[in-house]
Enzyme design. Structure first.
Site, PDB file in Angstrom:
ATOM      1  N   ASP A  20      33.953   7.702  34.208  1.00  0.00           N
ATOM      2  CA  ASP A  20      34.893   7.728  33.066  1.00  0.00           C
ATOM      3  C   ASP A  20      34.115   7.733  31.745  1.00  0.00           C
ATOM      4  OD1 ASP A  20      34.056   5.065  33.540  1.00  0.00           O
ATOM      5  OD2 ASP A  20      36.020   4.198  33.098  1.00  0.00           O
TER       6      ASP A  20
ATOM      7  N   ASP B 236      35.834   3.008  25.145  1.00  0.00           N
ATOM      8  CA  ASP B 236      36.930   3.037  26.109  1.00  0.00           C
ATOM      9  C   ASP B 236      37.387   1.599  26.372  1.00  0.00           C
ATOM     10  OD1 ASP B 236      38.608   3.211  28.341  1.00  0.00           O
ATOM     11  OD2 ASP B 236      37.476   4.859  29.225  1.00  0.00           O
TER      12      ASP B 236
HETATM   13  N1  LIG Z   1      51.534  -1.032  30.384  1.00  0.00           N
HETATM   14  C1  LIG Z   1      50.338  -1.544  30.654  1.00  0.00           C
HETATM   15  N2  LIG Z   1      50.050  -1.900  31.914  1.00  0.00           N
HETATM   16  C2  LIG Z   1      48.847  -2.418  32.197  1.00  0.00           C
HETATM   17  N3  LIG Z   1      47.882  -2.598  31.316  1.00  0.00           N
HETATM   18  C3  LIG Z   1      48.125  -2.277  30.057  1.00  0.00           C
HETATM   19  C4  LIG Z   1      49.343  -1.724  29.653  1.00  0.00           C
HETATM   20  N4  LIG Z   1      49.274  -1.462  28.329  1.00  0.00           N
HETATM   21  C5  LIG Z   1      48.062  -1.849  27.929  1.00  0.00           C
HETATM   22  N5  LIG Z   1      47.356  -2.371  28.949  1.00  0.00           N
HETATM   23  C6  LIG Z   1      46.008  -2.853  28.827  1.00  0.00           C
HETATM   24  O1  LIG Z   1      45.208  -1.748  29.195  1.00  0.00           O
HETATM   25  C7  LIG Z   1      44.231  -2.123  30.150  1.00  0.00           C
HETATM   26  C8  LIG Z   1      44.135  -1.036  31.149  1.00  0.00           C
HETATM   27  O2  LIG Z   1      43.735   0.102  30.438  1.00  0.00           O
HETATM   28  P1  LIG Z   1      43.154   1.341  31.158  1.00  0.00           P
HETATM   29  O3  LIG Z   1      42.463   2.124  30.121  1.00  0.00           O
HETATM   30  O4  LIG Z   1      44.206   2.021  31.952  1.00  0.00           O
HETATM   31  O5  LIG Z   1      42.133   0.616  32.133  1.00  0.00           O
HETATM   32  P2  LIG Z   1      41.360   1.114  33.405  1.00  0.00           P
HETATM   33  O6  LIG Z   1      40.902   2.509  33.075  1.00  0.00           O
HETATM   34  O7  LIG Z   1      40.264   0.139  33.521  1.00  0.00           O
HETATM   35  O8  LIG Z   1      42.303   1.065  34.557  1.00  0.00           O
HETATM   36  C9  LIG Z   1      44.694  -3.423  30.768  1.00  0.00           C
HETATM   37  O9  LIG Z   1      43.577  -4.210  31.058  1.00  0.00           O
HETATM   38  C10 LIG Z   1      45.574  -4.027  29.679  1.00  0.00           C
HETATM   39  O10 LIG Z   1      44.839  -4.913  28.869  1.00  0.00           O
HETATM   40  C1  LIG Z   2      32.242   0.026  33.354  1.00  0.00           C
HETATM   41  C2  LIG Z   2      33.448   0.426  34.189  1.00  0.00           C
HETATM   42  C3  LIG Z   2      33.790  -0.684  35.142  1.00  0.00           C
HETATM   43  C4  LIG Z   2      34.636   0.679  33.232  1.00  0.00           C
HETATM   44  O1  LIG Z   2      35.762   0.989  34.002  1.00  0.00           O
HETATM   45  P1  LIG Z   2      37.254   0.798  33.484  1.00  0.00           P
HETATM   46  O2  LIG Z   2      37.322  -0.393  32.601  1.00  0.00           O
HETATM   47  O3  LIG Z   2      37.583   2.044  32.683  1.00  0.00           O
HETATM   48  O4  LIG Z   2      38.110   0.692  34.694  1.00  0.00           O
HETATM   49  C5  LIG Z   2      33.179   1.758  34.947  1.00  0.00           C
HETATM   50  O5  LIG Z   2      32.793   2.738  34.045  1.00  0.00           O
HETATM   51  C6  LIG Z   2      32.134   1.586  36.026  1.00  0.00           C
HETATM   52  O6  LIG Z   2      32.409   1.141  37.114  1.00  0.00           O
HETATM   53  N1  LIG Z   2      30.872   1.945  35.710  1.00  0.00           N
HETATM   54  C7  LIG Z   2      29.741   1.848  36.604  1.00  0.00           C
HETATM   55  C8  LIG Z   2      28.692   0.993  35.989  1.00  0.00           C
HETATM   56  C9  LIG Z   2      28.069   1.589  34.754  1.00  0.00           C
HETATM   57  O7  LIG Z   2      28.682   2.411  34.047  1.00  0.00           O
HETATM   58  O8  LIG Z   2      26.911   1.225  34.461  1.00  0.00           O
HETATM   59  K   LIG Z   3      36.827   1.289  30.196  1.00  0.00           K
END
Ligand SMILES: Nc1ncnc2c1ncn2[C@@H]1O[C@H](COP(=O)(O)OP(=O)(O)O)[C@@H](O)[C@H]1O
Ligand SMILES: CC(C)(COP(=O)(O)O)[C@@H](O)C(=O)NCCC(=O)O
Ligand SMILES: [K+]
Length: 279
Positions: free
Chosen positions: A101, A120
């Site tokens: 990502d 991000d």
């Molecule tokens: N509707 C929602 N449902 C869940 N998480 C949300 C929501 N809106 C905002 N968040 C926040 O966004 C984060 C998840 O964001 P996201 O970018 O989708 O994460 P990831 O890529 O790690 O799954 C959650 O940790 C929470 O803090």
């Molecule tokens: C750092 C992360 C956990 C972020 O993931 P996210 O919060 O978007 O779910 C993901 O990019 C990941 O698993 N990275 C591997 C470790 C690294 O980037 O060094």
């Molecule tokens: K992230």
């Protein structure tokens, strides 16, 4: 129709994109769980000609998903972090270990803005840097807002920060537990992002455009001290750039790309840092 999947640690986001017009037809998200399956929560696969996936879930989850999708969809493209792509060289000593990502975001950011800082704000907050010429430096990983809050175990996890609150309110000392926790983690996140951005611009001698994405980007953006753009589809844009399928994508246009405000000058960034130097 193209199905794009952005499987994060908390949410698996999807969107359906029209192959001819490049319009986004629908989108949604399901919790990323061990038993995650494309099914009722995911759009009808009959209309899908191609799938593009960015996943940071466990490899087994990805493999099961790909196996299932391949039964119904001809083309399944899975993004992987590489040493080099689209003019960007990966800063990790082991390039494959950089979260895909983050790699997708960095590639999209570079396509849109050239050298940039990509933030991000998801389960984790990641901050990545790409210099002029395309050298990705690596970056920073810190816990996201939800993780920080959960780690305190004060029973405040279900009281989210209102994304419409003014930064002024969020920076004030909290007067109950929920406020103290929410303002504390907000301060932790925005201080870290502001500081890291400034420190890296200072050490590299370049003022970089700043791009933000992720579920908490809107909240964190409230506390940013420098110009920046929100780009909810930044990871998807990396998929578009890596696997262009529509005429618009082949012409280099990425869906939902924001106007990127020019950064403040390096002098201003350095002046801001000077306040934190006491010797
Ligand atoms: N509707 C929602 N449902 C869940 N998480 C949300 C929501 N809106 C905002 N968040 C926040 O966004 C984060 C998840 O964001 P996201 O970018 O989708 O994460 P990831 O890529 O790690 O799954 C959650 O940790 C929470 O803090
Ligand atoms: C750092 C992360 C956990 C972020 O993931 P996210 O919060 O978007 O779910 C993901 O990019 C990941 O698993 N990275 C591997 C470790 C690294 O980037 O060094
Ligand atoms: K992230």
């Amino acid at each position: 129709m193209i199905l794009d999947l952005d499987i994060g640690n908390t949410l698996s986001k999807w969107r359906l994109k029209d192959t001819a017009s490049s319009e986004i037809r629908s989108r949604g998200a399901v919790w990323t769980r061990e038993e995650w399956r494309p099914g009722a929560d995911i759009p009808d696969l009959d209309v899908v000609e191609a799938v593009r996936i960015s996943s940071v879930a466990r490899e087994a989850v990805l493999q099961e998903t790909v196996t299932l999708l391949k039964r119904q969809v001809g083309a399944v493209h899975v993004a992987r972090s590489a040493a080099e792509a689209l003019g960007v060289s990966n800063g990790y000593r082991e390039p494959g270990r950089l979260g895909v990502d983050r790699w997708m975001g960095s590639l999209a950011g570079y396509q849109l803005a050239g050298a940039c800082c990509c933030v991000d704000c998801g389960s984790a907050i990641t901050i990545d840097f790409v210099l002029p010429g395309g050298r990705h430096l690596g970056g920073y990983i810190l816990p996201g807002l939800r993780l920080m809050k959960e780690s305190l175990q004060l029973g405040t996890r279900n009281v989210a920060i209102d994304p419409d609150s003014e930064a002024d309110e969020l920076l004030a000392p909290g007067r109950n537990t929920v406020e103290a926790v929410n303002h504390g983690i907000f301060m932790a996140a925005v201080s870290a992002v502001n500081r890291i951005y400034s420190e890296v611009c200072d050490r590299e001698g370049v003022a970089l455009p700043l791009l933000m994405t992720g579920g908490d980007a809107r909240v964190v953006s409230r506390g940013m001290r420098v110009p920046h753009a929100l780009w909810p589809d930044m990871v998807y844009a990396g998929l578009e750039a890596c696997f262009p399928l529509t005429p618009a994508e082949r012409a280099g246009r990425m869906a939902g790309a924001p106007r990127v405000p020019p950064p403040v000058t390096l002098e201003k960034i350095r002046a801001g840092l000077a306040f934190s130097v006491f010797v």
